[in-house]
Design a protein around this motif. Structure first.
Motif, PDB file in Angstrom:
ATOM      1  N   TYR A 160       0.637  -1.289   0.027  1.00  0.00           N
ATOM      2  CA  TYR A 160      -0.019   0.123   0.070  1.00  0.00           C
ATOM      3  C   TYR A 160       0.908   1.256  -0.064  1.00  0.00           C
ATOM      4  CZ  TYR A 160      -3.966  -3.166   0.781  1.00  0.00           C
ATOM      5  OH  TYR A 160      -4.812  -3.980   0.770  1.00  0.00           O
ATOM      6  N   VAL A 161       2.090   1.067   0.287  1.00  0.00           N
ATOM      7  CA  VAL A 161       3.045   2.172   0.285  1.00  0.00           C
ATOM      8  C   VAL A 161       4.175   1.946  -0.716  1.00  0.00           C
ATOM      9  CG1 VAL A 161       4.620   3.711   1.609  1.00  0.00           C
ATOM     10  CG2 VAL A 161       2.316   2.747   2.726  1.00  0.00           C
ATOM     11  N   ASP A 162       4.728   3.109  -1.434  1.00  0.00           N
ATOM     12  CA  ASP A 162       5.499   2.737  -2.374  1.00  0.00           C
ATOM     13  C   ASP A 162       7.199   2.598  -1.856  1.00  0.00           C
ATOM     14  OD1 ASP A 162       7.333   2.840  -4.569  1.00  0.00           O
ATOM     15  OD2 ASP A 162       6.667   5.024  -5.276  1.00  0.00           O
ATOM     16  N   ARG A 163       7.452   1.589  -1.357  1.00  0.00           N
ATOM     17  CA  ARG A 163       8.754   1.078  -1.079  1.00  0.00           C
ATOM     18  C   ARG A 163       8.890   1.816   0.178  1.00  0.00           C
ATOM     19  NH1 ARG A 163       9.862   0.506  -7.372  1.00  0.00           N
ATOM     20  NH2 ARG A 163       9.139   2.521  -7.359  1.00  0.00           N
ATOM     21  N   PHE A 164      10.233   2.414   0.306  1.00  0.00           N
ATOM     22  CA  PHE A 164      10.736   3.409   1.496  1.00  0.00           C
ATOM     23  C   PHE A 164      10.039   4.737   1.319  1.00  0.00           C
ATOM     24  CE2 PHE A 164      13.689  -0.311   1.464  1.00  0.00           C
ATOM     25  CZ  PHE A 164      13.941  -0.394   2.945  1.00  0.00           C
ATOM     26  N   ALA A 165       8.852   4.909   1.098  1.00  0.00           N
ATOM     27  CA  ALA A 165       8.308   6.100   1.122  1.00  0.00           C
ATOM     28  C   ALA A 165       8.417   7.126   2.202  1.00  0.00           C
ATOM     29  CB  ALA A 165       6.850   6.118   0.749  1.00  0.00           C
ATOM     30  N   ALA A 166       8.640   6.487   3.300  1.00  0.00           N
ATOM     31  CA  ALA A 166       8.772   7.427   4.616  1.00  0.00           C
ATOM     32  C   ALA A 166      10.064   7.526   5.242  1.00  0.00           C
ATOM     33  CB  ALA A 166       7.804   6.781   5.738  1.00  0.00           C
ATOM     34  N   THR A 167      11.075   6.907   4.276  1.00  0.00           N
ATOM     35  CA  THR A 167      12.398   6.788   4.633  1.00  0.00           C
ATOM     36  C   THR A 167      13.333   7.732   3.927  1.00  0.00           C
ATOM     37  OG1 THR A 167      11.809   4.458   5.460  1.00  0.00           O
ATOM     38  CG2 THR A 167      14.305   5.193   5.326  1.00  0.00           C
ATOM     39  N   PRO A 168      14.296   8.475   4.472  1.00  0.00           N
ATOM     40  CA  PRO A 168      15.324   9.223   3.613  1.00  0.00           C
ATOM     41  C   PRO A 168      16.131   8.195   2.821  1.00  0.00           C
ATOM     42  CG  PRO A 168      15.193   9.727   6.033  1.00  0.00           C
ATOM     43  CD  PRO A 168      14.366   8.506   5.842  1.00  0.00           C
ATOM     44  N   GLN A 169      16.497   8.479   1.611  1.00  0.00           N
ATOM     45  CA  GLN A 169      17.213   7.606   0.685  1.00  0.00           C
ATOM     46  C   GLN A 169      18.305   7.248   1.130  1.00  0.00           C
ATOM     47  OE1 GLN A 169      17.765   9.811  -3.118  1.00  0.00           O
ATOM     48  NE2 GLN A 169      15.462   9.950  -3.258  1.00  0.00           N
ATOM     49  N   ALA A 170      19.124   7.848   1.860  1.00  0.00           N
ATOM     50  CA  ALA A 170      20.547   7.351   2.421  1.00  0.00           C
ATOM     51  C   ALA A 170      20.441   6.266   3.364  1.00  0.00           C
ATOM     52  CB  ALA A 170      21.354   8.437   3.246  1.00  0.00           C
ATOM     53  N   GLU A 171      19.218   6.328   4.125  1.00  0.00           N
ATOM     54  CA  GLU A 171      18.912   5.379   5.109  1.00  0.00           C
ATOM     55  C   GLU A 171      18.536   4.006   4.639  1.00  0.00           C
ATOM     56  OE1 GLU A 171      15.510   4.399   8.769  1.00  0.00           O
ATOM     57  OE2 GLU A 171      16.509   6.690   8.371  1.00  0.00           O
ATOM     58  N   ALA A 172      17.635   4.301   3.374  1.00  0.00           N
ATOM     59  CA  ALA A 172      17.189   2.974   2.662  1.00  0.00           C
ATOM     60  C   ALA A 172      18.105   2.343   1.998  1.00  0.00           C
ATOM     61  CB  ALA A 172      16.108   3.731   1.714  1.00  0.00           C
ATOM     62  N   ARG A 173      19.335   3.209   1.117  1.00  0.00           N
ATOM     63  CA  ARG A 173      20.263   2.395   0.785  1.00  0.00           C
ATOM     64  C   ARG A 173      21.276   1.847   1.760  1.00  0.00           C
ATOM     65  NH1 ARG A 173      20.718   7.524  -2.270  1.00  0.00           N
ATOM     66  NH2 ARG A 173      22.246   8.200  -0.591  1.00  0.00           N
ATOM     67  N   ALA A 174      21.368   2.194   2.822  1.00  0.00           N
ATOM     68  CA  ALA A 174      22.204   1.594   3.909  1.00  0.00           C
ATOM     69  C   ALA A 174      21.465   0.487   4.441  1.00  0.00           C
ATOM     70  CB  ALA A 174      22.405   2.575   5.149  1.00  0.00           C
ATOM     71  N   LEU A 175      20.219   0.401   4.721  1.00  0.00           N
ATOM     72  CA  LEU A 175      19.289  -0.619   4.907  1.00  0.00           C
ATOM     73  C   LEU A 175      19.505  -1.880   3.825  1.00  0.00           C
ATOM     74  CD1 LEU A 175      16.342   1.087   6.434  1.00  0.00           C
ATOM     75  CD2 LEU A 175      17.917  -0.549   7.819  1.00  0.00           C
ATOM     76  N   ALA A 176      19.341  -1.571   2.493  1.00  0.00           N
ATOM     77  CA  ALA A 176      19.458  -2.515   1.498  1.00  0.00           C
ATOM     78  C   ALA A 176      20.748  -3.220   1.552  1.00  0.00           C
ATOM     79  CB  ALA A 176      19.180  -1.871   0.133  1.00  0.00           C
ATOM     80  N   ALA A 177      21.853  -2.387   1.740  1.00  0.00           N
ATOM     81  CA  ALA A 177      23.219  -2.929   1.726  1.00  0.00           C
ATOM     82  C   ALA A 177      23.555  -3.925   2.969  1.00  0.00           C
ATOM     83  CB  ALA A 177      24.249  -1.690   1.724  1.00  0.00           C
ATOM     84  N   ALA A 178      22.956  -3.514   4.131  1.00  0.00           N
ATOM     85  CA  ALA A 178      23.159  -4.130   5.365  1.00  0.00           C
ATOM     86  C   ALA A 178      22.213  -5.603   5.529  1.00  0.00           C
ATOM     87  CB  ALA A 178      22.894  -3.474   6.485  1.00  0.00           C
ATOM     88  N   HIS A 179      21.094  -5.630   4.608  1.00  0.00           N
ATOM     89  CA  HIS A 179      20.373  -6.709   4.887  1.00  0.00           C
ATOM     90  C   HIS A 179      19.820  -7.117   2.979  1.00  0.00           C
ATOM     91  CE1 HIS A 179      19.857  -5.951   8.893  1.00  0.00           C
ATOM     92  NE2 HIS A 179      19.715  -4.655   8.729  1.00  0.00           N
ATOM     93  N   PRO A 180      20.747  -7.627   2.524  1.00  0.00           N
ATOM     94  CA  PRO A 180      20.645  -8.043   0.990  1.00  0.00           C
ATOM     95  C   PRO A 180      19.663  -9.140   0.795  1.00  0.00           C
ATOM     96  CG  PRO A 180      22.617  -8.542   1.999  1.00  0.00           C
ATOM     97  CD  PRO A 180      22.208  -7.974   2.904  1.00  0.00           C
ATOM     98  N   ASP A 181      19.556 -10.020   2.001  1.00  0.00           N
ATOM     99  CA  ASP A 181      18.376 -11.142   2.058  1.00  0.00           C
ATOM    100  C   ASP A 181      17.144 -10.615   2.116  1.00  0.00           C
ATOM    101  OD1 ASP A 181      19.103 -10.195   4.629  1.00  0.00           O
ATOM    102  OD2 ASP A 181      18.585 -12.196   5.648  1.00  0.00           O
ATOM    103  N   LEU A 182      16.998  -9.543   2.379  1.00  0.00           N
ATOM    104  CA  LEU A 182      15.745  -8.911   3.051  1.00  0.00           C
ATOM    105  C   LEU A 182      15.211  -7.774   1.829  1.00  0.00           C
ATOM    106  CD1 LEU A 182      13.265  -8.834   4.790  1.00  0.00           C
ATOM    107  CD2 LEU A 182      14.540  -7.046   6.223  1.00  0.00           C
ATOM    108  N   TYR A 183      15.984  -7.131   1.271  1.00  0.00           N
ATOM    109  CA  TYR A 183      15.671  -5.891   0.178  1.00  0.00           C
ATOM    110  C   TYR A 183      16.421  -6.161  -0.968  1.00  0.00           C
ATOM    111  CZ  TYR A 183      14.130  -3.659   4.633  1.00  0.00           C
ATOM    112  OH  TYR A 183      13.728  -3.309   5.833  1.00  0.00           O
ATOM    113  N   ASN A 184      15.696  -5.725  -2.212  1.00  0.00           N
ATOM    114  CA  ASN A 184      16.263  -5.844  -3.321  1.00  0.00           C
ATOM    115  C   ASN A 184      16.902  -4.244  -3.406  1.00  0.00           C
ATOM    116  OD1 ASN A 184      15.521  -7.899  -4.797  1.00  0.00           O
ATOM    117  ND2 ASN A 184      13.405  -7.244  -4.597  1.00  0.00           N
ATOM    118  N   ALA A 185      18.120  -3.966  -4.012  1.00  0.00           N
ATOM    119  CA  ALA A 185      18.737  -2.713  -4.060  1.00  0.00           C
ATOM    120  C   ALA A 185      18.440  -1.714  -4.995  1.00  0.00           C
ATOM    121  CB  ALA A 185      20.386  -2.911  -3.901  1.00  0.00           C
ATOM    122  N   SER A 186      18.169  -2.440  -6.376  1.00  0.00           N
ATOM    123  CA  SER A 186      17.706  -1.748  -7.254  1.00  0.00           C
ATOM    124  C   SER A 186      16.499  -2.240  -8.102  1.00  0.00           C
ATOM    125  CB  SER A 186      18.613  -1.690  -8.557  1.00  0.00           C
ATOM    126  OG  SER A 186      19.078  -3.110  -8.787  1.00  0.00           O
TER     127      SER A 186
END
Length: 479
Positions: A412-438
Motif C-alpha cells: 500500500y506504500v511505495d517502497r521506502f516512501a517514509a524513509t530518507p534515501q541514504a537510510e534506505a540504501r544503507a538498509l538495503a546494503a546491510a540486509h541483502p537477503d531482505l531487500y532488493n537494492a535496485s
C-alpha cells in the motif's frame, strides 16, 4: 554478554520522537476506515547501564488512526494524539524508574500505564502503544551495546524475563528455559492482505488514480510478481457482500496450481456470534468457495472488542478457529479469550514484544496440558514500513516460530516512501537477503517468502543501521 540470570539493569535518560509523514500509493480499506496517508513515529531512547555506560536504541511504528480506537466520535487526528499521549505516559513512567532490567521496567510500570491510559480515555491498545515502542528501543540499545543480535539476546535472556505478578498464570513456567529452546524460523511466508477496495484482476475496472509506478496493483499482479501463496482477506461484516467478495477472490486464487492458504479478517465488523455463524454456514454451502473454505486457517477478530467476550464462541470455532487481535489490549486478554473458546492471538509489534512472548509461552503451556497443538499465534501487520519497524517485527515473529506473517506495508506504500534515501540504501546494503537494492530499495519477496536471517542476527534489535533523525524528520519532540 552477562552470565545467565545477569540481565543488565538500566535507567532511561531520554526519549525523543520523530515523525515521518507518508502517503499510500493506493487506498487501504479496513473496517469502516479508508487510509490514504499516515505518519510513522520513530523513537530514540538513551539509557544508562550499570557502570555508567550509555547506549542508544531505536524503534518505529505507524501512528495508525481508526485501529487502536474505532469510536466514531474521534477523528484520525484525535487518534494520532492519543498515541502521542501514550508515548508521553510511557516516557514519564520509565524515566522515574531506576535499576530495573528491561523486562522489569515493562512489568513494574504496566498496571500504572494501563490506569493512566484509562484516566485519559485511551483504550487498552492505545494505552500500551507507548511502552511497546520504548521497550523495543530499550532492548535495541542493549543489543547494540553488547553487539549481539535479537535471537541470541533473547536466548540468553538479556531482558531478564521471569515470573512476575502481571503474568501470574505463568508462575510455574520456566521462562528462561522456554527462551533458550525457541527456534527461529529463517524464512517466512508473506501473507498478502486483500483489502476491501483492492482490484482483483484485469476484469476489474481500474481506478482513475491507480498507481503507475511499476509495482503490483491487483491481486493477480501480486501473485505473478511475488509468488504469494498465503493471503489475508478482509471482511466487511455483511454476509451477502462478504460471500460475493470471497467468490470473486476465490476466482483468482483457485487459478493457483499449488495449494494456497488464507485467513479471514473480520476487523470487528460482525455484530455478534450468531451473525458470524450464519456467515460461516453460507460460506460452507457455497460451491464456489469450497477450495477457499478448505484452505482457510482461522478467522481473525470478527466481533467488536466491546462484545467479543460476551458469550462463548464455540459454535463459530466449530467451523474455524478464532483469533483475537483488536481485543488483545491487556496481558489478561488471551486467558479470558481461551475461556470463551478463542484459540489464537495475534503478535503485533505495536502491542509489545513482551506480550507476544508471554502469549507464546501460554500457548506452549496450554498445548502441553491439552496434549495437542490447540492454541496458536499469528503474526499480523499494521502498515509496517521498511526499516527498523519491519525488521523488528520480522525478527520477533521468527523467534516465536510463526512461519507466515501478514505483510501489507510494502503493497500500500511505495517502497521506502517514509524513509530518507541514504537510510534506505544503507538498509538495503546491510540486509541483502531482505531487500532488493535496485532499481530502488524494496522488500524482497521471492516465491512468496521473505528471508529474515539478517534481522535476527544483526547487532541490534532487527538491524545495526542507525535511523536518520535530523532533517528527514518532519516533526520531532521529546516525550
Amino acid at each position: 554478554m552477562p552470565e545467565a540470570g545477569g540481565a543488565p539493569k538500566l535507567r532511561v535518560l531520554a526519549v525523543d520522537v520523530f515523525e515521518r509523514p507518508f502517503r499510500l500509493r493506493m487506498p487501504f480499506r479496513f473496517g469502516l476506515h479508508t487510509l490514504t496517508q499516515a505518519r510513522q513515529a520513530l523513537v530514540r531512547v538513551t539509557i544508562e547501564l550499570e557502570g555508567g555506560r550509555v547506549a542508544t536504541g531505536y524503534s518505529a511504528e505507524v501512528l495508525l488512526p481508526k485501529w487502536f480506537d474505532k469510536r466514531p466520535e474521534f477523528t484520525p487526528e484525535d487518534n494520532e494524539n492519543q498515541l502521542r499521549q501514550s508515548l508521553r505516559n510511557a516516557a514519564r513512567a520509565y524515566m522515574d524508574e531506576r535499576g530495573k532490567t528491561a523486562f522489569g521496567l515493562f512489568a513494574d510500570t504496566y498496571r500504572a500505564l494501563m490506569e493512566a491510559g484509562a484516566a485519559a480515555d485511551l483504550p487498552p491498545l492505545a494505552a500500551g502503544y507507548g511502552a511497546a515502542l520504548l521497550d523495543r528501543a530499550i532492548f535495541d540499545a542493549i543489543c547494540r551495546e553488547w553487539r549481539v543480535g535479537f535471537w541470541d539476546a533473547m536466548r540468553h535472556n538479556l531482558p531478564g524475563m521471569k515470573r512476575h505478578a502481571v503474568v501470574a498464570d505463568l508462575d510455574g513456567f520456566d521462562v528462561p528455559l522456554f527462551l533458550r529452546e525457541l527456534q527461529p524460523v529463517r524464512t517466512l511466508h508473506a501473507r498478502h492482505t486483500v483489502g476491501m477496495l483492492d482490484p482483483l484482476d484485469t476484469s476489474d475496472t481500474p481506478a482513475p488514480d491507480a498507481p503507475q509506478d511499476g509495482l503490483p496493483v491487483t491481486l493477480q499482479d501480486v501473485i505473478d510478481t511475488y509468488g504469494n501463496t498465503y493471503f489475508k482477506l478482509k471482511l466487511c461484516g455483511e454476509a451477502d457482500r462478504d460471500i460475493a467478495r470471497l467468490v470473486d477472490i476465490a476466482r483468482v486464487l483457485d487459478r493457483l496450481p499449488s495449494p494456497y492458504v488464507a485467513t479471514l479478517d473480520g476487523n470487528e465488523q460482525y455484530a455478534d456470534a450468531q451473525s458470524l455463524v450464519e456467515f460461516c454456514r453460507r460460506m460452507e454451502a457455497t460451491p464456489a468457495l469450497r477450495r477457499l473454505q478448505a484452505s482457510t486457517l482461522f478467522i481473525e477478530q470478527p466481533i467488536a472488542r466491546t462484545r467479543a467476550m460476551d458469550v462463548p464462541v464455540d459454535a463459530i470455532a466449530a467451523f474455524k478457529p478464532l483469533l483475537l487481535d483488536e481485543s488483545d489490549g491487556t496481558l489478561e486478554t488471551f486467558p479470558r479469550g481461551k475461556a470463551r473458546g478463542y484459540q489464537g492471538v495475534s503478535s503485533k509489534s505495536c502491542k509489545g514484544f513482551y506480550k507476544s512472548l508471554v502469549n507464546r509461552a501460554r500457548c506452549a503451556q496450554w498445548n502441553l496440558e491439552a496434549g495437542r497443538p490447540m492454541y496458536f499465534m499469528s503474526a499480523e501487520d499494521l502498515i509496517i514500513q521498511p526499516g527498523i519497524s519491519l525488521q523488528q517485527d520480522l525478527a520477533l515473529a521468527s523467534l516465536l516460530g510463526i512461519d507466515h506473517i501478514e505483510r501489507n506495508g510494502h503493497h500500500y506504500v511505495d517502497r521506502f516512501a517514509a524513509t530518507p534515501q541514504a537510510e534506505a540504501r544503507a538498509l538495503a546494503a546491510a540486509h541483502p537477503d531482505l531487500y532488493n537494492a535496485s532499481p530502488a530499495p524494496a522488500l524482497k519477496i521471492h516465491r512468496g517468502c521473505i528471508d529474515v536471517d539478517s534481522c535476527g542476527l544483526a547487532e541490534g534489535f532487527g538491524t545495526a543501521v542507525v535511523p536518520e533523525t535530523n532533517h528527514a524528520a518532519d516533526l520531532s519532540w521529546q516525550a
